[in-house]
Design an enzyme around this catalytic site. Structure first.
Site, PDB file in Angstrom:
ATOM      1  N   ARG A 223       2.550  65.133   7.826  1.00 57.02           N
ATOM      2  CA  ARG A 223       2.167  66.518   8.176  1.00 57.02           C
ATOM      3  C   ARG A 223       3.054  67.670   7.987  1.00 57.02           C
ATOM      4  O   ARG A 223       4.197  67.250   7.789  1.00 57.02           O
ATOM      5  CB  ARG A 223       1.797  66.585   9.493  1.00 57.02           C
ATOM      6  CG  ARG A 223       0.598  65.729  10.221  1.00 57.02           C
ATOM      7  CD  ARG A 223      -0.856  66.829   9.538  1.00 57.02           C
ATOM      8  NE  ARG A 223      -2.082  65.934   9.885  1.00 57.02           N
ATOM      9  CZ  ARG A 223      -2.660  64.990   9.274  1.00 57.02           C
ATOM     10  NH1 ARG A 223      -2.086  64.923   7.993  1.00 57.02           N
ATOM     11  NH2 ARG A 223      -3.920  64.663   9.778  1.00 57.02           N
ATOM     12  N   HIS A 271      -2.485  67.838  -0.595  1.00 52.34           N
ATOM     13  CA  HIS A 271      -2.794  66.893   0.241  1.00 52.34           C
ATOM     14  C   HIS A 271      -3.821  65.996  -0.099  1.00 52.34           C
ATOM     15  O   HIS A 271      -5.093  65.820   0.182  1.00 52.34           O
ATOM     16  CB  HIS A 271      -3.544  67.795   1.504  1.00 52.34           C
ATOM     17  CG  HIS A 271      -3.594  67.013   3.048  1.00 52.34           C
ATOM     18  ND1 HIS A 271      -3.556  67.252   3.999  1.00 52.34           N
ATOM     19  CD2 HIS A 271      -3.698  65.424   2.798  1.00 52.34           C
ATOM     20  CE1 HIS A 271      -3.493  66.499   4.878  1.00 52.34           C
ATOM     21  NE2 HIS A 271      -3.684  65.434   4.388  1.00 52.34           N
TER      22      HIS A 271
END
Ligand code: OXD
Length: 308
Positions: A223, A271
């Protein structure tokens, strides 16, 4: 037994998921959630809003169609619902591919060779020593363990850091806060696969990254909020770190003016290190949902208090 499933996943084309869930669970009524919809028994979600849970107080189970549940756990969840995350579901091998390519690209100077070739130069650089390139993997869950073992198969020295002891063939274990600094000081490449919790937020910072062996390299696939962006930039500029591969960011999409876009020592991807695979995920969700219906326990239950 009749049951109702509601689907609420942002940035996800719903039709193929709805069709797949209906085919896998023919006894269920599967619907795309809309504000004001009648209560369902189970939910399949990705990044829902609080309004969704406020209107679904009777949920018994929530299936998150990603690996990380940090965003979900920030919301007020229905009191009876268990939270189930995808386990592997085809993501572990993708993560292993992604991390290994980033490590190998750095280890073999492939960026430099590519730049030389683009400039029409036929150059050689001295090969690095594998023993001198220990890779530290933070977080040894389903994805982290697969990554650590894939790196070990390439014969890199691999260090693994986890909250509780994990024995993995070919991986030198470091456990808990007591061994964190030793883990960092023994690693040249740092791969982050930790869950995001209050304890791990900002864990990649000036102090921790500064403890890596000189010429360190950072790979963040967990993250964006694990990493203090400015600290990474400062350590790259000072030369202590040689580079970074980043797949996750504090704000996604990465804002156009962010320095990570253009930094010569940073490789970014949007991502995409381990994508959710629809068919595999639906099969896993259907299996677990039926087990829950039968009153059986399932793997991949999130410990809401712990945060993952
Ligand atoms: C995630 C995912 O949790 O992409 O980040 O699955």
């Amino acid at each position: 037994m009749f049951m109702k499933i509601t689907f609420c996943c942002i940035n996800t084309k719903p039709e193929p998921w709805l069709a797949g869930l209906r085919a896998a669970l023919p006894q269920a009524q599967v619907e795309l959630w809309q504000a004001g919809a009648s209560p369902a028994d189970y939910a399949v979600v990705w990044a829902p809003q609080q309004q969704f849970f406020d209107q679904q107080p009777q949920l018994k189970g929530i299936f998150n169609i990603g690996a990380g549940v940090d965003a979900l756990l920030k919301l007020r969840l229905p009191p009876r619902a268990v939270v189930v995350r995808l386990e592997d579901a085809g993501m572990a091998v993708q993560m292993a591919e992604y991390v290994c390519q980033a490590v190998v690209r750095q280890f073999r100077d492939l960026e430099t060779y590519a730049a030389d070739v683009r400039a029409g130069q036929w150059t050689f650089y001295p090969p690095r020593q594998r023993d001198d390139f220990p890779v530290g993997v933070m977080g040894l869950g389903v994805l982290g363990a697969r990554v650590a073992q894939a790196l070990s198969a390439f014969e890199f020295p691999v260090n693994g850091w986890s909250r509780t002891a994990k024995a993995l063939h070919g991986v030198r274990p470091f456990v808990g806060t007591a061994q964190f600094h030793d883990f960092l000081a023994s690693s040249r490449v740092l791969v982050n696969l930790l869950p995001l919790t209050p304890e791990t937020s900002n864990i990649l910072n000036c102090d921790t990254l500064g403890r890596l062996l000189p010429g360190g390299y950072v790979i963040n696939v967990a993250r964006g909020a694990h990493l203090v962006d400015e600290d990474l930039l400062a350590l790259l500029d000072s030369g202590h770190l040689a580079g970074a591969t980043l797949d996750v960011f504090r704000t996604e999409p990465l804002p156009p003016a962010h320095p990570f876009w253009r930094h010569p020592k940073i490789t970014i991807t949007p991502h995409t290190s381990a994508r959710t695979l629809r068919e595999t995920s639906i099969a896993q969700i259907a299996g677990k949902l039926m087990a829950l219906q039968r009153g059986e326990s399932v793997a991949g239950l999130v410990d809401v208090g712990r945060g993952y």
